[in-house]
Design a protein around this motif. Structure first.
Motif, short mmCIF file in Angstrom:
data_model
loop_
_atom_site.label_atom_id
_atom_site.label_comp_id
_atom_site.label_asym_id
_atom_site.label_seq_id
_atom_site.Cartn_x
_atom_site.Cartn_y
_atom_site.Cartn_z
N CYS A 130 37.97 57.38 52.71
CA CYS A 130 38.88 56.31 53.14
C CYS A 130 40.32 56.60 52.73
CB CYS A 130 38.45 54.97 52.52
SG CYS A 130 36.96 54.26 53.25
N ALA A 131 40.48 57.09 51.51
CA ALA A 131 41.83 57.30 50.97
C ALA A 131 42.52 58.51 51.59
CB ALA A 131 41.76 57.45 49.45
N TRP A 132 41.78 59.59 51.83
CA TRP A 132 42.44 60.82 52.24
C TRP A 132 42.09 61.30 53.64
CZ3 TRP A 132 40.63 60.76 46.93
CH2 TRP A 132 41.68 60.57 46.02
N TRP A 133 41.08 60.73 54.28
CA TRP A 133 40.76 61.10 55.66
C TRP A 133 41.14 59.97 56.62
CZ3 TRP A 133 36.08 60.39 59.03
CH2 TRP A 133 36.13 61.22 60.15
N VAL A 134 40.68 58.75 56.29
CA VAL A 134 41.08 57.59 57.10
C VAL A 134 42.53 57.23 56.83
CG1 VAL A 134 40.56 55.17 57.64
CG2 VAL A 134 38.69 56.74 57.05
N ASP A 135 42.97 57.53 55.60
CA ASP A 135 44.35 57.27 55.17
C ASP A 135 44.69 55.78 55.21
OD1 ASP A 135 46.86 57.99 54.22
OD2 ASP A 135 47.71 58.12 56.23
N ILE A 136 43.82 54.95 54.60
CA ILE A 136 44.09 53.52 54.56
C ILE A 136 45.10 53.22 53.45
CG2 ILE A 136 41.74 53.02 55.32
CD1 ILE A 136 41.24 51.94 52.45
N ASP A 137 45.66 52.04 53.50
CA ASP A 137 46.56 51.57 52.46
C ASP A 137 45.72 51.23 51.23
OD1 ASP A 137 48.33 50.18 50.79
OD2 ASP A 137 49.46 49.40 52.48
N SER A 206 50.22 40.82 61.91
CA SER A 206 50.04 40.03 60.68
C SER A 206 49.13 40.71 59.67
CB SER A 206 49.48 38.65 61.02
OG SER A 206 50.33 37.96 61.92
N TYR A 207 48.36 41.70 60.12
CA TYR A 207 47.37 42.33 59.23
C TYR A 207 47.49 43.85 59.31
CZ TYR A 207 45.35 37.67 59.22
OH TYR A 207 45.16 36.31 59.08
N ASP A 208 47.66 44.47 58.16
CA ASP A 208 47.80 45.92 58.08
C ASP A 208 46.41 46.54 57.88
OD1 ASP A 208 48.75 48.46 57.88
OD2 ASP A 208 49.47 48.26 55.82
N VAL A 209 45.61 46.50 58.94
CA VAL A 209 44.23 47.00 58.88
C VAL A 209 44.06 48.11 59.90
CG1 VAL A 209 41.79 46.43 59.20
CG2 VAL A 209 43.33 44.77 58.13
N LYS A 210 43.53 49.24 59.45
CA LYS A 210 43.24 50.33 60.38
C LYS A 210 41.91 50.07 61.08
CE LYS A 210 45.69 54.31 58.39
NZ LYS A 210 46.38 54.71 59.62
N HIS A 211 41.90 50.18 62.38
CA HIS A 211 40.68 50.10 63.19
C HIS A 211 39.90 48.81 62.97
CE1 HIS A 211 41.13 54.51 61.83
NE2 HIS A 211 41.74 54.42 63.00
N PRO A 212 40.54 47.65 63.02
CA PRO A 212 39.83 46.39 62.75
C PRO A 212 38.71 46.09 63.73
CG PRO A 212 42.01 45.96 63.67
CD PRO A 212 41.96 47.42 63.36
N LEU A 213 38.88 46.44 65.01
CA LEU A 213 37.83 46.16 65.98
C LEU A 213 36.57 46.97 65.67
CD1 LEU A 213 36.82 44.78 68.52
CD2 LEU A 213 37.82 46.64 69.87
N ASP A 214 36.75 48.23 65.31
CA ASP A 214 35.58 49.05 65.00
C ASP A 214 34.87 48.54 63.75
OD1 ASP A 214 34.09 51.13 66.10
OD2 ASP A 214 34.83 52.59 64.65
N ALA A 254 30.63 45.70 50.82
CA ALA A 254 31.71 46.22 49.98
C ALA A 254 32.70 47.02 50.82
CB ALA A 254 31.13 47.08 48.86
N GLY A 255 32.17 47.89 51.68
CA GLY A 255 33.04 48.71 52.51
C GLY A 255 33.87 47.89 53.48
N LEU A 256 33.26 46.89 54.10
CA LEU A 256 33.99 46.03 55.03
C LEU A 256 35.11 45.29 54.31
CD1 LEU A 256 31.00 44.64 57.11
CD2 LEU A 256 32.95 45.90 58.04
N ALA A 257 34.81 44.77 53.13
CA ALA A 257 35.81 44.01 52.37
C ALA A 257 37.02 44.87 52.03
CB ALA A 257 35.20 43.44 51.09
N MET A 258 36.77 46.10 51.63
CA MET A 258 37.88 46.96 51.23
C MET A 258 38.67 47.49 52.42
SD MET A 258 36.32 48.99 47.92
CE MET A 258 34.75 49.37 48.69
N LEU A 259 37.97 47.84 53.49
CA LEU A 259 38.67 48.36 54.67
C LEU A 259 39.44 47.27 55.41
CD1 LEU A 259 35.93 50.81 55.99
CD2 LEU A 259 38.19 51.45 55.13
N LEU A 260 38.96 46.03 55.31
CA LEU A 260 39.66 44.90 55.94
C LEU A 260 40.68 44.27 54.99
CD1 LEU A 260 36.63 43.24 57.76
CD2 LEU A 260 38.59 44.34 58.86
N HIS A 261 40.77 44.82 53.78
CA HIS A 261 41.71 44.36 52.76
C HIS A 261 41.49 42.89 52.37
CE1 HIS A 261 43.69 48.15 53.12
NE2 HIS A 261 44.09 47.93 54.36
N VAL A 262 40.20 42.53 52.25
CA VAL A 262 39.85 41.20 51.73
C VAL A 262 38.97 41.38 50.49
CG1 VAL A 262 40.12 39.94 53.90
CG2 VAL A 262 37.92 41.04 53.39
N ASP A 263 39.33 42.36 49.69
CA ASP A 263 38.55 42.69 48.49
C ASP A 263 38.25 41.47 47.64
OD1 ASP A 263 40.56 44.65 49.38
OD2 ASP A 263 39.67 46.02 47.93
#
Length: 350
Positions: A130-137, A206-214, A254-263
């Motif tokens: 996630c951090a270095w391939w997807v390059d999420i915030d 309004s949301y800085d989320v990569k690939h939210p639909l997927d 856990a993965g959804l929460a972190m990738l959607l930034h709702v940890d």
């Protein structure tokens, strides 16, 4: 929206039908769940019920994810690939644990160290990708990333992600002690993530989320898979998901929460799992510190059973609690969006 419906419906059908054919295959090979002798006496009759049904959940979710992308309009993303890989990895750790339980005919699978190492490997691989391939915030958010979000280096975020994966997967595992409890509650939690992911997709500014639909598609596939499995797992359960299912479900959340930034919203969406885990911590802590138990038995669902509640009563009431917490989480999420002032509400609605 069509992709979400395809993911959920196809995953549900595959889980429903797949579990039907998995049942006799498991029975023929004597893959039955050993039951704790110190547990509620009503559970002794469940000994020998086929387990490892979580394999159907993982497979169905993967099929649902693929089917939803057969349309040219829907694109497979790095976020979706990494998350599905983590779900499959956690399911594999759980499968090994379940197989050892069955083959050795005891309610103990992998030793704690091996199980912990396996989940750490899954969590670390997911986080690093996630951090270095997807390059999420790599920031920790509540409902979205803003000025109040906790900004941390990628290396620290990887450690945070591993902790979240470990905590959530084990929390779901602890909750999986009543017929249908984990599968039913997980369906509702994943439905909440579908809403969050789709909302972020519809409001990209309004949301800085990569690939939210997927990500919403992954959540829909998991929700459908859990709902289909529930047909066979509802009381009296004809099959258990085992660690194969519970660890995969927890890792997906856990993965959804972190990738959607709702940890930090995850403990509300998965509030039932927090309650169950807290009951175990309180029970163990009280016994070690004071030599006495606070509950009749931990986790909480066993305490309620031993208090005289029938299993179905415990199940439905905990589902209700879970529903209220999911509704609260979505309410908080939407209220935060309203606070941005992007929608003008009619005067008579205030």
């Amino acid at each position: 929206m069509i992709a979400l419906l395809l993911a959920a419906s196809s995953a549900m059908v595959v889980s429903l039908v797949g579990t039907r054919y998995l049942l006799p295959w498991l029975r023929a090979r004597g893959v039955g769940q050993p039951i704790r002798l110190d547990g509620p006496q009503g559970h002794i009759t469940k000994a020998g019920t086929p387990t490892m049904g979580g394999a159907a959940i993982v497979a169905a979710a993967a099929v649902g994810y693929v089917v939803s992308h057969l349309r040219a309009e829907t694109v497979i993303t790095r976020s979706g690939i990494v998350l599905m890989a983590a779900v499959c990895g956690a399911g594999a750790v759980g499968l090994a644990d379940d197989w050892i339980k069955v083959s050795r005919e005891r309610n103990l699978g992998l030793n704690k160290r091996a199980k912990l190492f396996g989940l750490i490997a899954v969590g670390a691989g997911f986080a690093a990708a996630c951090a270095w391939w997807v390059d999420i915030d790599t920031a920790i958010g509540f409902t979205r990333l803003d000025g109040n979000s906790l900004r941390i280096p990628a290396s620290v975020w990887v450690l945070w992600a591993v902790v979240v994966v470990l905590g959530t997967s084990n929390a779901v595992n602890l909750t999986d002690g009543l017929d249908g409890l984990a599968a039913g509650s997980a369906s509702l939690a994943f439905a909440a993530f579908v809403v969050v992911g789709y909302w972020a997709f519809r409001h990209p500014n309004s949301y800085d989320v990569k690939h939210p639909l997927d990500l919403a598609i992954v959540a829909a596939a998991m929700a459908g898979a859990c709902a289909g499995f529930l047909w066979w797992n509802s009381p009296p359960a004809r099959i258990f998901m085992g660690d194969t299912g519970s660890l995969a479900i927890g890792t997906a959340m856990a993965g959804l929460a972190m990738l959607l930034h709702v940890d930090l919203l995850l403990p509300v969406i998965g509030g039932l799992y927090v309650i169950e885990t807290a009951s175990v911590i309180v029970q163990v802590g009280s016994f070690q510190l004071f030599g006495r138990r606070v509950l009749r038995m931990a986790p909480m669902h066993h305490h309620l059973e031993l208090g005289g509640w029938p299993e179905t009563t415990v199940l439905i009431r905990l589902w209700i609690v879970n529903s209220l917490l999911v509704a609260l989480a979505l309410g908080v999420y939407y209220a935060d969006y309203l606070s941005l002032g992007l929608i003008e509400l009619p005067a008579d609605s205030l």
